[in-house]
Design a protein around this motif. Sequence first.
Motif, short mmCIF file in Angstrom:
data_model
loop_
_atom_site.label_atom_id
_atom_site.label_comp_id
_atom_site.label_asym_id
_atom_site.label_seq_id
_atom_site.Cartn_x
_atom_site.Cartn_y
_atom_site.Cartn_z
N VAL A 290 32.28 73.01 18.17
CA VAL A 290 31.59 72.13 17.21
C VAL A 290 32.62 71.38 16.36
CG1 VAL A 290 30.08 72.09 15.19
CG2 VAL A 290 29.47 73.48 17.19
N PHE A 291 33.64 72.11 15.92
CA PHE A 291 34.69 71.45 15.14
C PHE A 291 35.39 70.39 15.99
CE2 PHE A 291 39.08 71.38 13.32
CZ PHE A 291 38.74 70.78 12.12
N ASP A 292 35.59 70.70 17.25
CA ASP A 292 36.20 69.75 18.17
C ASP A 292 35.36 68.47 18.31
OD1 ASP A 292 38.66 70.12 19.46
OD2 ASP A 292 37.65 69.93 21.41
N ARG A 293 34.05 68.63 18.34
CA ARG A 293 33.17 67.47 18.43
C ARG A 293 33.28 66.62 17.17
NH1 ARG A 293 27.37 69.85 19.66
NH2 ARG A 293 26.82 67.66 19.38
N LEU A 294 33.42 67.28 16.04
CA LEU A 294 33.60 66.54 14.79
C LEU A 294 34.90 65.73 14.83
CD1 LEU A 294 32.70 67.78 11.30
CD2 LEU A 294 35.03 67.03 11.62
N LEU A 295 35.96 66.34 15.33
CA LEU A 295 37.24 65.63 15.44
C LEU A 295 37.12 64.43 16.38
CD1 LEU A 295 39.90 68.50 15.72
CD2 LEU A 295 39.04 67.36 13.67
N LYS A 296 36.36 64.61 17.43
CA LYS A 296 36.18 63.53 18.41
C LYS A 296 35.51 62.32 17.75
CE LYS A 296 34.05 62.89 22.97
NZ LYS A 296 32.75 62.30 22.55
N GLY A 297 34.48 62.59 16.97
CA GLY A 297 33.79 61.50 16.26
C GLY A 297 34.73 60.79 15.29
N ALA A 298 35.52 61.58 14.56
CA ALA A 298 36.47 60.99 13.61
C ALA A 298 37.50 60.13 14.35
CB ALA A 298 37.15 62.09 12.81
N ALA A 299 37.96 60.63 15.49
CA ALA A 299 38.97 59.89 16.26
C ALA A 299 38.42 58.55 16.74
CB ALA A 299 39.45 60.73 17.45
N GLU A 300 37.16 58.54 17.11
CA GLU A 300 36.55 57.26 17.54
C GLU A 300 36.59 56.24 16.41
OE1 GLU A 300 32.67 57.01 19.39
OE2 GLU A 300 33.03 58.90 20.44
N THR A 301 36.23 56.68 15.21
CA THR A 301 36.26 55.76 14.06
C THR A 301 37.68 55.33 13.74
OG1 THR A 301 34.26 56.72 13.14
CG2 THR A 301 35.67 55.51 11.63
N ASP A 302 38.62 56.27 13.80
CA ASP A 302 40.02 55.92 13.54
C ASP A 302 40.49 54.81 14.48
OD1 ASP A 302 40.08 57.93 11.63
OD2 ASP A 302 41.12 59.37 12.93
N ALA A 303 40.11 54.92 15.76
CA ALA A 303 40.56 53.94 16.75
C ALA A 303 39.95 52.57 16.46
CB ALA A 303 40.19 54.42 18.16
N ILE A 304 38.69 52.57 16.05
CA ILE A 304 38.07 51.30 15.67
C ILE A 304 38.78 50.71 14.46
CG2 ILE A 304 35.96 50.30 14.65
CD1 ILE A 304 34.39 52.26 16.52
N ALA A 305 39.02 51.55 13.46
CA ALA A 305 39.67 51.07 12.23
C ALA A 305 41.04 50.46 12.53
CB ALA A 305 39.80 52.21 11.22
N LEU A 306 41.75 51.03 13.49
CA LEU A 306 43.09 50.54 13.79
C LEU A 306 43.09 49.32 14.71
CD1 LEU A 306 46.13 51.11 13.39
CD2 LEU A 306 46.07 52.41 15.53
N ASN A 307 42.13 49.28 15.61
CA ASN A 307 42.23 48.30 16.70
C ASN A 307 41.20 47.17 16.70
OD1 ASN A 307 44.42 49.73 18.00
ND2 ASN A 307 42.90 51.28 18.53
N ALA A 308 40.06 47.37 16.08
CA ALA A 308 39.00 46.37 16.22
C ALA A 308 39.29 45.16 15.32
CB ALA A 308 37.65 46.98 15.85
N PRO A 309 38.91 43.96 15.80
CA PRO A 309 39.05 42.78 14.95
C PRO A 309 38.12 42.90 13.73
CG PRO A 309 37.92 42.24 17.00
CD PRO A 309 38.37 43.66 17.12
N PHE A 310 38.42 42.13 12.70
CA PHE A 310 37.75 42.25 11.40
C PHE A 310 36.23 42.36 11.51
CE2 PHE A 310 36.07 40.13 7.49
CZ PHE A 310 36.54 41.03 6.55
N ARG A 311 35.59 41.44 12.24
CA ARG A 311 34.13 41.42 12.27
C ARG A 311 33.53 42.58 13.07
NH1 ARG A 311 31.94 36.20 10.18
NH2 ARG A 311 33.82 35.26 9.36
N GLU A 312 34.37 43.31 13.78
CA GLU A 312 33.87 44.44 14.58
C GLU A 312 34.39 45.77 14.05
OE1 GLU A 312 34.87 43.54 18.68
OE2 GLU A 312 34.32 41.44 18.32
N ASN A 313 34.98 45.73 12.87
CA ASN A 313 35.68 46.89 12.32
C ASN A 313 34.96 47.36 11.05
OD1 ASN A 313 37.56 48.58 10.99
ND2 ASN A 313 39.28 47.54 12.00
N ALA A 314 34.07 48.33 11.20
CA ALA A 314 33.22 48.74 10.08
C ALA A 314 34.00 49.24 8.86
CB ALA A 314 32.21 49.81 10.55
N PRO A 315 34.99 50.12 9.03
CA PRO A 315 35.69 50.58 7.83
C PRO A 315 36.43 49.44 7.11
CG PRO A 315 36.12 52.06 9.68
CD PRO A 315 35.42 50.86 10.24
#
Lengths: 527, 527
Positions: A290-315
Amino acid sequence: MEKNNISYIDLDQAKAFKALETLSPLSLEKLLTTSAIAEKTAASGAGLSYNYAAMPVGEKQLELLEQLTEEMQLIGKFRLLAAGGVMNTGEKRKVLHHLCRSELVGKVLDEKGQDIGAFYREQQRRFSDFAGKVHAGEITGSTGKAFTTVLQIGIGGSDLGPRALYLALEGAVEAKMKGLFISNVDPDDAAAVLSGIDPERTLFILVSKSGTTQETLTNRDLVLSWLESKEIPGLKPGKQMVAVTSATSPLAGSDTLLDSFYIDDFIGGRYSSTSAVGGVILSLAFGPEVFDRLLKGAAETDAIALNAPFRENAPLLDAAIGLYLRNILHYPVTAVLPYSQALSRFPAHLQQLDMESNGKRVNRDGKPLGYSTGPVVFGEPGTNGQHSFYQLLHQGTDIIPLQFVGFKKSQRGEDRNDEAGINSQRKLNANLAAQIIAFAKGKEDVNPNKSFPGGRPSSLLVGDRLSPEVLGALLAHFENKVMFQGFLWNINSFDQEGVQLGKILTKKLLSGETEDQELMAFDTLLR
Amino acid sequence: MEKNNISYIDLDQAKAFKALETLSPLSLEKLLTTSAIAEKTAASGAGLSYNYAAMPVGEKQLELLEQLTEEMQLIGKFRLLAAGGVMNTGEKRKVLHHLCRSELVGKVLDEKGQDIGAFYREQQRRFSDFAGKVHAGEITGSTGKAFTTVLQIGIGGSDLGPRALYLALEGAVEAKMKGLFISNVDPDDAAAVLSGIDPERTLFILVSKSGTTQETLTNRDLVLSWLESKEIPGLKPGKQMVAVTSATSPLAGSDTLLDSFYIDDFIGGRYSSTSAVGGVILSLAFGPEVFDRLLKGAAETDAIALNAPFRENAPLLDAAIGLYLRNILHYPVTAVLPYSQALSRFPAHLQQLDMESNGKRVNRDGKPLGYSTGPVVFGEPGTNGQHSFYQLLHQGTDIIPLQFVGFKKSQRGEDRNDEAGINSQRKLNANLAAQIIAFAKGKEDVNPNKSFPGGRPSSLLVGDRLSPEVLGALLAHFENKVMFQGFLWNINSFDQEGVQLGKILTKKLLSGETEDQELMAFDTLLR
């Protein structure tokens, strides 16, 4: 490494910010259209999306906010941070909580050339194994009984984040152990919690990075002497306890404890929920997977925050729009309003995350700032808040921007249709949708006491169901938002010098070393 | 009765307010002396005292604030309210929560000449008797088993106040029954609470003055069908439930319920903790005599608020100084910081009490105001908050006034001396005293990141031990403070029209009657 074409300027030196200041404010009611609702949306991880159709930003504002994030090199600074740059300038430390989730830009080595991510993974493997053995009955209490409860002793970041996540996961998955927390030095906190537990079946987790936190050590001693006072044959108090601490702390490697798990100086307290600080208790309570699944979700957001262009980057969007509210529209407060009872303590975690990170008045080089930084953050779950402080949000004299969070499905799925065929989850979400509209549009009435001015901005983070992955994504969304805002304000979001003075005065008072007459006078009032 | 020489003017029309606006702000550090700490203090009930030595008000400010309270006839307005004046102008109702505690100015009669105080006392006698019979086993669950748990279903004022008081009393006295609460329409709230109870031994209290609150009726139906689903022979779901409602509500006098207790329109939700709304659950959980002690403490504070001169009247001083912070110094937020874990949810109650009462933008006659009214109120217990949002309070760019609450003794008395002979309660209070000084005085440092600007005002409410009497006094202190501030702002603190629009839009959406495209679009996002 810090010289990778990255430069640091204050917000009020940025061209895009000066341009933003010249724009006229927009009418929220005009901006809020069905096409805006369809278009003004961006992804965070685990299927979360951020909708900002009810925010007072139009195309020009968004263009300038995008320019601002580029001019102030937000992605470059995040990349530098993830690569091991010393972004905590006050304490001269790297900032590596993302590395608990994934290697965003490859390995990060410490001064001795050791792989820091490997160290975090090794700790995760160790506490996963430990939890597995506790669940299998291979590790038991000192009298041989199975552990059924896990009790964390910690304060601040060692309490608020883990506690908020624990409460949020209780309805998401089946628990393996019951989780409890003691934080406050107030002896009534420990007394209340201890009164309900079985000493032989409770595993204590002592959490203090420094190993010197006054409240936590006081509560450790209180718990150990409480265990001793039970006079249970064979019970060894220390062997009911593990530590989560840094390898250099006085608590590290103690033979008197059952085990120890490690963090390091590169993970700040309020960013430590995905390290061993949150990982040990969550793995014990719900299982390592379960903790691993939580980390996976966080990692997905981190990748978006780092890589997505402004209009596609929620954080990034959330950070930039928040800055517009704070520094162009001058709103001093933000309310966080999750329409999910499972997130009852998530606002308290965000309050620490945001206010302790960005409640700063000097820039990263120590120069006093001429603009506002972090707002006050508060919140309670909806619909509860609707029957409480929403009156002021709707009809008070100040405008308070709102950050709504909602989910399509309930966590537990235990629901009931009323006579009209409408279930509680549907009512919950209808209330949420109605509030967004009521705040934005208001309503005229011939009776001024029944008029609503509207023009109250809000955003909505929406997910499918509050699963471990979605929870991890939600956590990382706000961590990254706060980090990006710190970059915009050109402050160090990763130290907390503001907590020191109170600690010093307390210590002086308790040791009898103070000569401050007023301090002693207040102390006398309280004795 | 409303014509008893009482007149109503807006704050900015008051001479004393205009004079206050011309004064120069004072240095908090200069004002904060040991003699100020000794002198700037006033009593609330049950031995509570309010200290304002760390507030930025000097002799001139206090004189003008006193003049302001006289010019705006605060005591006269309170007297009128207590005597049954229609002070809730929007809803054309009397405001009589004080009458649950005592007859401050004699009997109050309703339109039929009935004694309203006698009605409240009769209800208290009825639920005291009921609780006594439950405790004696004379009233049992429908299958004959003794009730051991009492679960309140209510939201807003039917939840926040009673819950905060319940949590605050748990460590003060020995409990007779366990108390639980369901409030949110989120089905996960009910599901989580119900998963831990014994249906045969749980007494449910359904609380809704109007008998029409969407969340509460939804949760009632959810609870009743859950009870039915258990298929326990002989169990009659309705006979596990009592109602607290108004005599004219659809819930009143239901034969399907075990019993009903009554309130009326003269007690608003957020002021209802000392009526049957709080009284039934607290009398069941702790005994009627404990609830009586709470009322006694509240009555002491009420009498001080009505009768004591300005400098000896803690609620009045607190209100006036709060107004100075809000309308002269223009601080938009107040933090409430109880150094007592037992008060963990008391800030959430105060948040409703204050923000729902005084978050208004028109005066009592419906005229838009040209000044700020109620601030945002938030808070968490100390020392927990110190490790969280205090960073911003100390070193953020905005000044947030603070309202500390502390007690000389712990509630449970279960404490421990460390090697230096210092116990946890002493550490707790040393932290509190240190924070007051740190906020007020600050500290210069060669490193600007370690400098504290100081000048952060705070007040301190201090009591001996958080007993039922002290808790009642604390509750009434804030109720009276909020009432006095409403008089100063010339608003109606007793209605809440701001909650209506969201309710209307929700209803339209759920019934398919809305034509608001944006509302439907947000609703779609959440389905």
